[in-house]
Design an enzyme around this catalytic site. Structure first.
Site, PDB file in Angstrom:
ATOM      1  N   GLY A  40       0.856  -1.147  -0.011  1.00  0.00           N
ATOM      2  CA  GLY A  40       0.120   0.135  -0.016  1.00  0.00           C
ATOM      3  C   GLY A  40       0.874   1.247  -0.004  1.00  0.00           C
ATOM      4  O   GLY A  40       1.712   1.189   0.643  1.00  0.00           O
ATOM      5  N   LEU A  43      -1.791   7.210   2.017  1.00  0.00           N
ATOM      6  CA  LEU A  43      -1.300   7.806   3.117  1.00  0.00           C
ATOM      7  C   LEU A  43      -0.615   6.937   4.047  1.00  0.00           C
ATOM      8  O   LEU A  43       0.321   7.498   4.433  1.00  0.00           O
ATOM      9  CB  LEU A  43      -2.417   8.738   3.614  1.00  0.00           C
ATOM     10  N   GLY A  45       0.268   3.763   3.725  1.00  0.00           N
ATOM     11  CA  GLY A  45       1.608   3.059   3.365  1.00  0.00           C
ATOM     12  C   GLY A  45       2.734   3.985   2.974  1.00  0.00           C
ATOM     13  O   GLY A  45       4.052   3.577   3.455  1.00  0.00           O
ATOM     14  N   SER A 284     -18.091  16.683  -0.424  1.00  0.00           N
ATOM     15  CA  SER A 284     -17.217  16.564   0.933  1.00  0.00           C
ATOM     16  C   SER A 284     -18.209  17.068   2.146  1.00  0.00           C
ATOM     17  O   SER A 284     -19.107  18.008   1.985  1.00  0.00           O
ATOM     18  CB  SER A 284     -16.162  17.636   0.758  1.00  0.00           C
ATOM     19  N   ARG A 330     -21.844  11.585  10.910  1.00  0.00           N
ATOM     20  CA  ARG A 330     -22.412  11.113   9.618  1.00  0.00           C
ATOM     21  C   ARG A 330     -23.402  10.002  10.069  1.00  0.00           C
ATOM     22  O   ARG A 330     -24.356   9.876   8.996  1.00  0.00           O
ATOM     23  CB  ARG A 330     -21.176  10.282   9.181  1.00  0.00           C
TER      24      ARG A 330
HETATM   25  C1  LIG Z   1     -14.251  10.396  -1.890  1.00  0.00           C
HETATM   26  C2  LIG Z   1     -13.601  10.399  -0.522  1.00  0.00           C
HETATM   27  C3  LIG Z   1     -13.058  11.527   0.250  1.00  0.00           C
HETATM   28  C4  LIG Z   1     -12.764  11.524   1.618  1.00  0.00           C
HETATM   29  N1  LIG Z   1     -12.249  12.717   2.151  1.00  0.00           N
HETATM   30  C5  LIG Z   1     -11.567  12.448   3.562  1.00  0.00           C
HETATM   31  C6  LIG Z   1     -11.298  13.535   4.226  1.00  0.00           C
HETATM   32  O1  LIG Z   1     -11.668  14.640   3.736  1.00  0.00           O
HETATM   33  N2  LIG Z   1     -10.830  13.451   5.352  1.00  0.00           N
HETATM   34  C7  LIG Z   1     -10.682  12.130   5.981  1.00  0.00           C
HETATM   35  O2  LIG Z   1      -9.928  12.085   6.879  1.00  0.00           O
HETATM   36  N3  LIG Z   1     -10.809  10.991   5.021  1.00  0.00           N
HETATM   37  C8  LIG Z   1     -11.430  11.093   4.064  1.00  0.00           C
HETATM   38  N4  LIG Z   1     -11.642  10.093   3.570  1.00  0.00           N
HETATM   39  C9  LIG Z   1     -11.307   8.646   3.698  1.00  0.00           C
HETATM   40  C10 LIG Z   1      -9.827   8.599   3.426  1.00  0.00           C
HETATM   41  O3  LIG Z   1      -9.678   9.073   2.388  1.00  0.00           O
HETATM   42  C11 LIG Z   1      -9.435   7.308   3.524  1.00  0.00           C
HETATM   43  O4  LIG Z   1      -9.717   6.450   4.469  1.00  0.00           O
HETATM   44  C12 LIG Z   1      -7.821   7.038   3.600  1.00  0.00           C
HETATM   45  O5  LIG Z   1      -7.234   7.788   2.530  1.00  0.00           O
HETATM   46  C13 LIG Z   1      -7.469   5.647   3.459  1.00  0.00           C
HETATM   47  O6  LIG Z   1      -5.997   5.504   3.377  1.00  0.00           O
HETATM   48  P1  LIG Z   1      -5.020   4.310   3.402  1.00  0.00           P
HETATM   49  O7  LIG Z   1      -3.552   4.738   3.060  1.00  0.00           O
HETATM   50  O8  LIG Z   1      -5.395   3.612   4.497  1.00  0.00           O
HETATM   51  O9  LIG Z   1      -5.615   3.477   2.058  1.00  0.00           O
HETATM   52  P2  LIG Z   1      -5.589   3.770   0.532  1.00  0.00           P
HETATM   53  O10 LIG Z   1      -5.317   5.471   0.188  1.00  0.00           O
HETATM   54  O11 LIG Z   1      -6.931   3.262   0.176  1.00  0.00           O
HETATM   55  O12 LIG Z   1      -4.468   3.153  -0.161  1.00  0.00           O
HETATM   56  C14 LIG Z   1      -4.272   1.827  -0.287  1.00  0.00           C
HETATM   57  C15 LIG Z   1      -3.128   1.283  -0.926  1.00  0.00           C
HETATM   58  O13 LIG Z   1      -3.033  -0.140  -0.984  1.00  0.00           O
HETATM   59  C16 LIG Z   1      -2.956  -0.728  -2.195  1.00  0.00           C
HETATM   60  N5  LIG Z   1      -3.264  -1.737  -2.173  1.00  0.00           N
HETATM   61  C17 LIG Z   1      -4.373  -2.268  -1.906  1.00  0.00           C
HETATM   62  N6  LIG Z   1      -4.712  -3.464  -1.838  1.00  0.00           N
HETATM   63  C18 LIG Z   1      -3.712  -4.016  -2.473  1.00  0.00           C
HETATM   64  C19 LIG Z   1      -2.786  -5.281  -2.943  1.00  0.00           C
HETATM   65  N7  LIG Z   1      -3.839  -6.575  -2.927  1.00  0.00           N
HETATM   66  N8  LIG Z   1      -1.789  -5.433  -3.398  1.00  0.00           N
HETATM   67  C20 LIG Z   1      -0.987  -4.272  -3.397  1.00  0.00           C
HETATM   68  N9  LIG Z   1      -1.396  -2.964  -3.225  1.00  0.00           N
HETATM   69  C21 LIG Z   1      -2.511  -3.118  -2.681  1.00  0.00           C
HETATM   70  C22 LIG Z   1      -3.228   0.531  -3.195  1.00  0.00           C
HETATM   71  O14 LIG Z   1      -2.825   0.101  -4.301  1.00  0.00           O
HETATM   72  C23 LIG Z   1      -3.124   1.518  -2.261  1.00  0.00           C
HETATM   73  O15 LIG Z   1      -1.815   2.036  -2.656  1.00  0.00           O
HETATM   74  C24 LIG Z   1     -12.115  10.199   2.086  1.00  0.00           C
HETATM   75  C25 LIG Z   1     -12.621   9.053   1.439  1.00  0.00           C
HETATM   76  C26 LIG Z   1     -13.444   8.942   0.066  1.00  0.00           C
HETATM   77  C27 LIG Z   1     -13.684   7.772  -0.436  1.00  0.00           C
END
Ligand SMILES: Cc1cc2nc3c(=O)[nH]c(=O)nc-3n(C[C@H](O)[C@H](O)[C@H](O)COP(=O)(O)OP(=O)(O)OC[C@H]3O[C@@H](n4cnc5c(N)ncnc54)[C@H](O)[C@@H]3O)c2cc1C
Length: 637
Positions: A40, A43, A45, A284, A330
């Protein structure tokens, strides 16, 4: 399976500092003897991979997109919380802690939430140092706005592109480490399994999405930052690629899955416009700072919004929750919108939305101010719907958006498989049964920049710099399982598309395990999902071949996992005979229609152990105690 939360003793304010001192350290000169895999590059990862490499560990980072910068985090719009108290409006670490425990309806671990609030300020400093262009006030201080569930302004933002700007910051930190060779990046590579040897995570098996080649990678520790699973509902605000595969396959190797039924349905999304839609769009939550939500008092009122006089409008959130008004959390805002639509007050051609109206804010502040705050969101809305929100109210309706459930982790962010750490949305997180807006970015970056780099060091120091190799029988066995599954998907050669199965599963879950759940509906879903899964394996058509870029094949693997995982969600929702946060069991509500918790029987984290496809999973309970934020009925009135 044992659940040991490893929460340190002592007052909540001192736990993290004490724990950091108690954790073992790896000598700087020894760090280069360790390999760490981070799956991942969102943010969570990217921040973890960059921080671990900066410390001197050898890191391999994997993502399925063509660039780490395309992780779904880039979509985050509204902002990121931190208890800086810049507006001087009464915020503090304690208040952020309190709001988050209460917002999550008392189903999160207090110690983790306190730590999250504690490091929130560091995140902002770190990101500012990286050059993240947060909005500023005229005086130069970073600006703040409000999000649901809080009566202070603590949300830092970069217009409506906060996730993108934060990800660029984390990406720069990651790219620096890639440049100096401390991180090796594997884009377009999908993790398809975790390899567990001698009871510890030893590595992963991946598929190169361009060539189809299956490869193994060994390491001293594996970190999953693979995001959430809202796409199990088919229609969601998540990027189309978001999935449950990494966490589900880790679950099948022994990692407990916690609270899978705790999903967040976001109140401000553009309503569906027909049956063939494949994606929903978030507007948003920040819009609820200035937009007012209302419906016509009269049912099926097809007049244009401007023709409905004030006296015939129902600003129902302001009416029902005078203290928080449009900024209720929410879960509550979503349920009330559903109630309005279900009782015939929905607006728009399909009567499936409620209004979010900016006319008063524009009158009060002027169009220029509103455009500075939300211009890009307004433009996005207009492009999708054809309506100009400066002139007519937006139409919004709740949609699947975020998943509080995820792999169970202890205070060190380690799963029930030693050496397998889980960060960001992929873990069961600090948000209990309902996440407050702008807290996901905070948690992902807290995990990656400020928590994991300490806690993983303790694991590695205890393990020692032993040799690691992927040339073992365990790796070969997992590779062959992964290869067989791909071959099986390609040889069914049935008559139905992958999407048609996914859409059907999503409908079952949305209707029975969505905003409202009840015993009969959940039982029905638990009967239907295995039948659909059987049909999938008999009748799915996966076009193309393994040796090319084949997105149908990728999707098929992910949908196969959703078809197993969806059943677990329903088991979890069925067993939890209470309503809390995003888990609203229709049988358990107060007279005013609010969620009715049952603290005596359900104040615990439900962590499920895998027992086989279609077999009833085993429940393990981590009891939750509330010493600093005493249990009480949540009220936003
Ligand atoms: C439209 C939208 C708006 C949002 N706005 C906000 C906000 O304003 N404020 C807030 O706090 N939160 C917000 N959120 C929530 C927030 O964006 C997410 O919870 C957060 O960005 C998730 O980050 P993450 O790093 O955990 O996962 P992600 O950003 O989803 O990253 C997942 C990573 O894992 C990788 N991955 C997944 N599975 C595999 C696999 N099997 N093999 C290899 N790689 C894999 C992907 O390639 C990616 O790099 C929003 C969400 C959405 C949908």
């Amino acid at each position: 399976m044992q659940l040991d939360s490893k929460v340190p003793s002592g007052p909540v304010q001192e736990k993290w500092d004490k724990h950091r001192f108690d954790l073992k350290l790896v000598n700087p000169a020894n760090k280069r003897k360790y390999e760490v895999i981070v799956v991942g590059s969102g943010l969570a990862g990217a921040s973890a991979a960059a921080s671990l490499a900066e410390l001197g560990y050898n890191v391999k980072c994997f993502c399925f997109q063509d660039s780490s910068r395309r992780a779904h985090s880039i979509a985050a719009q509204g902002g990121i919380n931190a208890a800086k108290n810049y507006p001087n409006d009464g915020d503090s670490i304690w208040r952020l802690f309190y709001d988050t425990v209460k917002g999550g309806d008392y189903r999160a671990r207090e110690a983790n939430v306190y730590r999250l609030a504690q490091v929130s300020g560091n995140i902002i400093d770190q990101c500012v140092a990286q050059g993240v262009p947060f909005a500023r006030e005229y005086g130069g201080l970073l600006d703040n706005r409000s999000f649901g569930g809080a009566q202070v302004s603590r949300t830092f933002y970069a217009r409506g592109q906060t996730g993108q700007q934060l990800l660029i910051g984390a990406y720069h930190a990651l790219a620096k480490q890639v440049g100096i060779g401390q991180v090796k990046m594997y884009p377009r590579t999908e993790m398809l399994d975790v390899v567990v040897e001698d009871g510890r995570a030893r590595g992963i098996v991946v598929r190169n999405l361009v060539t189809g080649k299956i490869e193994s990678h060994a390491a001293h520790a594996v970190v999953l930052g693979t995001g959430g699973y809202s796409n199990v509902f088919f229609l969601s605000t998540n990027a189309k690629g978001c999935n449950v595969t990494a966490t589900w396959r880790a679950h099948k190797r022994g990692a407990a899955f916690a609270n899978p039924c705790f999903t967040q349905i976001h109140p401000t999304c553009i309503p569906p416009s027909g049956d063939y839609q494949s994606k929903l769009t978030l507007m948003s939550e920040s819009l609820r700072n200035d937009g007012r939500i209302w419906v016509p008092q009269k049912q099926k009122d097809d007049r244009r919004p401007g023709d409905i006089p004030e006296s015939e409008r129902d600003y129902y959130l302001e009416r029902l929750y005078p203290s928080f008004g449009n900024l209720t959390p929410r879960d509550i805002a979503s349920r009330r919108a559903k109630e309005m639509v279900d009782t015939g007050h929905g607006v728009g051609e399909l009567h499936n939305g409620v209004y979010l109206d900016f006319s008063h804010a524009i009158e009060r502040l002027g169009r220029k101010v509103i455009s500075e705050r939300y211009g890009n969101l307004f433009e996005m809305y207009q492009r999708i719907t054809g309506d100009d929100p400066y002139e007519v109210p937006m139409r919004i309706y709740p949609a699947p958006h975020y998943t509080m459930g995820g792999l169970w982790v202890d205070y060190n962010l380690e799963s029930t498989v030693p050496g397998l750490f889980v960060i960001g949305e992929a873990n069961f997180s600090d948000h209990g049964a309902n996440r407050l807006g702008a807290s996901a970015l905070m948690q992902g970056l807290a995990d990656g920049y400020f928590v994991l780099p300490y806690t993983i060091g303790d694991y590695l120091a205890r393990l020692g710099p032993i040799g690691v190799s992927d040339d073992t029988a365990a790796f070969r066995a997992v590779e062959s399982e992964v290869t067989n599954k791909i071959e099986k998907l390609l040889t069914v050669n049935g008559s139905r598309t992958v999407d048609s199965f996914h859409r059907e599963l999503g409908k079952i879950l949305w209707e029975n395990c969505g905003m409202g759940r009840n015993r009969d509906g959940l039982k029905e879903a638990i009967d239907k999902i295995p039948l659909l899964r059987d049909q999938f394996w008999q009748d799915v058509k996966v076009t193309g071949r393994n040796e090319d870029l084949n997105q149908t094949l990728e999707k098929a693997g992910r949908v196969a996992d959703f078809l197993e995982f969806g059943e677990l969600m329903c088991h979890d929702a069925l067993h939890r005979e209470e309503s809390c946060g995003g888990h609203f069991r229709e049988e358990y509500q107060t007279e005013e229609g609010e969620a009715k918790r049952n603290d005596d029987e359900f104040a615990y984290v439900a962590a499920w152990e895998y027992t086989g496809v279609g077999a009833k999973p085993t429940l393990h309970k981590e009891p939750l105690t509330f010493e600093d934020v005493p249990l009480s009925q949540r009220s936003y009135k």
